[in-house]
Design an enzyme around this catalytic site. Structure first.
Site, PDB file in Angstrom:
ATOM      1  N   ARG A 152     -22.992  -2.190   1.527  1.00 55.72           N
ATOM      2  CA  ARG A 152     -22.447  -3.429   3.164  1.00 55.72           C
ATOM      3  C   ARG A 152     -22.804  -2.973   4.261  1.00 55.72           C
ATOM      4  O   ARG A 152     -23.661  -3.231   5.453  1.00 55.72           O
ATOM      5  CB  ARG A 152     -20.874  -2.623   2.921  1.00 55.72           C
ATOM      6  CG  ARG A 152     -20.161  -3.464   1.643  1.00 55.72           C
ATOM      7  CD  ARG A 152     -18.676  -3.815   2.669  1.00 55.72           C
ATOM      8  NE  ARG A 152     -18.024  -2.174   2.830  1.00 55.72           N
ATOM      9  CZ  ARG A 152     -17.164  -1.449   0.923  1.00 55.72           C
ATOM     10  NH1 ARG A 152     -17.563  -2.259  -0.407  1.00 55.72           N
ATOM     11  NH2 ARG A 152     -16.954  -0.540   1.706  1.00 55.72           N
ATOM     12  N   ARG A 167      -9.889   6.561   3.959  1.00 53.02           N
ATOM     13  CA  ARG A 167      -9.736   6.245   3.110  1.00 53.02           C
ATOM     14  C   ARG A 167      -9.244   6.152   1.870  1.00 53.02           C
ATOM     15  O   ARG A 167      -8.091   5.706   1.266  1.00 53.02           O
ATOM     16  CB  ARG A 167     -10.311   3.836   3.637  1.00 53.02           C
ATOM     17  CG  ARG A 167     -10.579   4.111   4.662  1.00 53.02           C
ATOM     18  CD  ARG A 167     -11.549   2.751   5.250  1.00 53.02           C
ATOM     19  NE  ARG A 167     -11.081   1.850   3.923  1.00 53.02           N
ATOM     20  CZ  ARG A 167     -12.752   0.400   4.575  1.00 53.02           C
ATOM     21  NH1 ARG A 167     -13.556   1.213   4.503  1.00 53.02           N
ATOM     22  NH2 ARG A 167     -11.391  -0.133   3.476  1.00 53.02           N
ATOM     23  N   ARG A 197       0.961  -1.160  -0.153  1.00 53.37           N
ATOM     24  CA  ARG A 197       0.001  -0.159   0.054  1.00 53.37           C
ATOM     25  C   ARG A 197       1.468   1.216   0.132  1.00 53.37           C
ATOM     26  O   ARG A 197      -0.391   2.091  -0.150  1.00 53.37           O
ATOM     27  CB  ARG A 197      -1.034  -0.221   1.164  1.00 53.37           C
ATOM     28  CG  ARG A 197      -2.099  -0.263   0.741  1.00 53.37           C
ATOM     29  CD  ARG A 197      -3.456  -0.798   2.753  1.00 53.37           C
ATOM     30  NE  ARG A 197      -4.363  -0.388   2.702  1.00 53.37           N
ATOM     31  CZ  ARG A 197      -5.260  -1.456   2.531  1.00 53.37           C
ATOM     32  NH1 ARG A 197      -5.016  -2.772   2.065  1.00 53.37           N
ATOM     33  NH2 ARG A 197      -6.381  -1.041   2.645  1.00 53.37           N
ATOM     34  N   ARG A 219     -17.725  -3.300  10.248  1.00 53.18           N
ATOM     35  CA  ARG A 219     -16.166  -2.566   9.925  1.00 53.18           C
ATOM     36  C   ARG A 219     -15.943  -1.498  11.020  1.00 53.18           C
ATOM     37  O   ARG A 219     -17.086  -0.512  10.114  1.00 53.18           O
ATOM     38  CB  ARG A 219     -15.668  -3.157   9.399  1.00 53.18           C
ATOM     39  CG  ARG A 219     -14.903  -4.312   8.411  1.00 53.18           C
ATOM     40  CD  ARG A 219     -14.853  -3.999   7.468  1.00 53.18           C
ATOM     41  NE  ARG A 219     -13.463  -3.025   6.711  1.00 53.18           N
ATOM     42  CZ  ARG A 219     -12.725  -3.501   6.005  1.00 53.18           C
ATOM     43  NH1 ARG A 219     -12.760  -4.986   5.357  1.00 53.18           N
ATOM     44  NH2 ARG A 219     -11.590  -2.318   6.009  1.00 53.18           N
TER      45      ARG A 219
HETATM   46  P1  AMP Z   1      -8.307  -2.901   4.097  1.00 48.28           P
HETATM   47  O1  AMP Z   1      -9.320  -4.592   4.520  1.00 48.28           O
HETATM   48  O2  AMP Z   1      -7.407  -3.598   3.105  1.00 48.28           O
HETATM   49  O3  AMP Z   1      -8.855  -2.193   3.879  1.00 48.28           O
HETATM   50  O4  AMP Z   1      -7.484  -2.998   5.490  1.00 48.28           O
HETATM   51  C1  AMP Z   1      -8.243  -2.389   6.257  1.00 48.28           C
HETATM   52  C2  AMP Z   1      -7.555  -1.412   6.863  1.00 48.28           C
HETATM   53  O5  AMP Z   1      -6.280  -2.559   7.605  1.00 48.28           O
HETATM   54  C3  AMP Z   1      -6.462  -0.689   6.336  1.00 48.28           C
HETATM   55  O6  AMP Z   1      -7.284   0.489   5.950  1.00 48.28           O
HETATM   56  C4  AMP Z   1      -5.224  -0.145   6.903  1.00 48.28           C
HETATM   57  O7  AMP Z   1      -5.466   0.770   8.450  1.00 48.28           O
HETATM   58  C5  AMP Z   1      -4.833  -1.326   7.384  1.00 48.28           C
HETATM   59  N1  AMP Z   1      -4.191  -2.322   6.145  1.00 48.28           N
HETATM   60  C6  AMP Z   1      -3.917  -3.392   5.645  1.00 48.28           C
HETATM   61  N2  AMP Z   1      -2.908  -3.302   4.466  1.00 48.28           N
HETATM   62  C7  AMP Z   1      -2.314  -2.661   5.308  1.00 48.28           C
HETATM   63  C8  AMP Z   1      -1.210  -2.034   4.716  1.00 48.28           C
HETATM   64  N3  AMP Z   1      -0.243  -2.966   3.367  1.00 48.28           N
HETATM   65  N4  AMP Z   1       0.243  -1.125   5.031  1.00 48.28           N
HETATM   66  C9  AMP Z   1      -0.588  -0.484   5.472  1.00 48.28           C
HETATM   67  N5  AMP Z   1      -2.347  -0.576   6.480  1.00 48.28           N
HETATM   68  C10 AMP Z   1      -2.742  -1.143   5.734  1.00 48.28           C
END
Ligand code: AMP
Length: 194
Positions: free
Chosen positions: A127, A147, A88, A136
């Site tokens: 959702r 985000r 990311r 969530r």
């Molecule tokens: P996601 O389910 O992929 O949308 O991730 C949810 C949250 O987890 C994100 O908004 C970040 O806070 C954290 N997160 C997930 N993957 C990463 C990553 N590769 N680097 C940093 N934070 C992450």
């Protein structure tokens, strides 16, 4: 086969990764899921990252890279894996390159799911409606906007790193789930019945 599913929050990365795991035996590595289990378990890591996740900010590159490096070496990744939510940041992409090289692994594809913002907000609202109380902590309009901003500022700039390597394939993520799945299969050279 090792691939990255790339795209903004709500683009369908998780849905498509799960399908690829079920049908094609590639292991889904969702960093968001890993972090949510750490938060739910109340571990030291979970306590450290809980508020960061709820705010929509990114967890540190160090933590993320350690998590992924441990994970890709495990036996269930032998047939290949799908990175869902990682890398990311450019620092994560560079670290991934180094850890793949160190472990004698190669990245085969980066699939970018392209979905416009209006559709992302539409999906977010459904959702929220469907999840009720189990929604969530970061799936509310305010945090979702943040985000998306984090995606634009820190994650989208990672794409050129992979475009330069000739790895990026764009897929229209606005189509129905099955149509997107078929396009991904075709792009990866996988047959739907495999
Ligand atoms: P996601 O389910 O992929 O949308 O991730 C949810 C949250 O987890 C994100 O908004 C970040 O806070 C954290 N997160 C997930 N993957 C990463 C990553 N590769 N680097 C940093 N934070 C992450």
């Amino acid at each position: 086969m090792r691939l990255i599913l790339f795209g903004p929050p709500g683009a369908g990365k998780g849905t498509q990764a799960k399908r690829l795991e079920t049908l094609h035996g590639l292991k889904q590595l969702s960093t968001g899921d890993m972090l949510r289990s750490a938060v739910d378990s109340g571990s030291a890591l979970g306590l450290k990252i809980k508020d960061i996740m709820a705010s929509g900010e990114l967890v540190s590159d160090d933590i993320m890279c350690q998590l992924i490096e441990l994970r890709i070496r495990q036996d269930d990744c032998e047939n290949g894996f799908i990175l869902d939510g990682f890398p990311r940041t450019t620092a994560q992409a560079e670290a991934l390159d180094a850890m793949l090289a160190k472990n004698d692994m190669q990245l085969d594809h980066v699939i970018e799911l392209v979905v416009d913002e209006e559709e992302l907000f539409k999906r977010l609202r459904s959702r929220i409606e469907e999840s009720g109380d189990t929604v969530r902590s970061d799936d509310n309009e305010e945090t979702f906007k943040h985000r998306l901003q984090v995606y634009k500022n820190q994650t989208a700039p990672v794409l050129p790193f992979y475009t330069d390597k000739g790895l990026v394939r764009q897929i229209d993520g606005m189509k129905p789930v099955d149509a997107v799945a078929s396009e991904i299969d075709a792009t990866l050279g996988l047959s739907a019945a495999a």
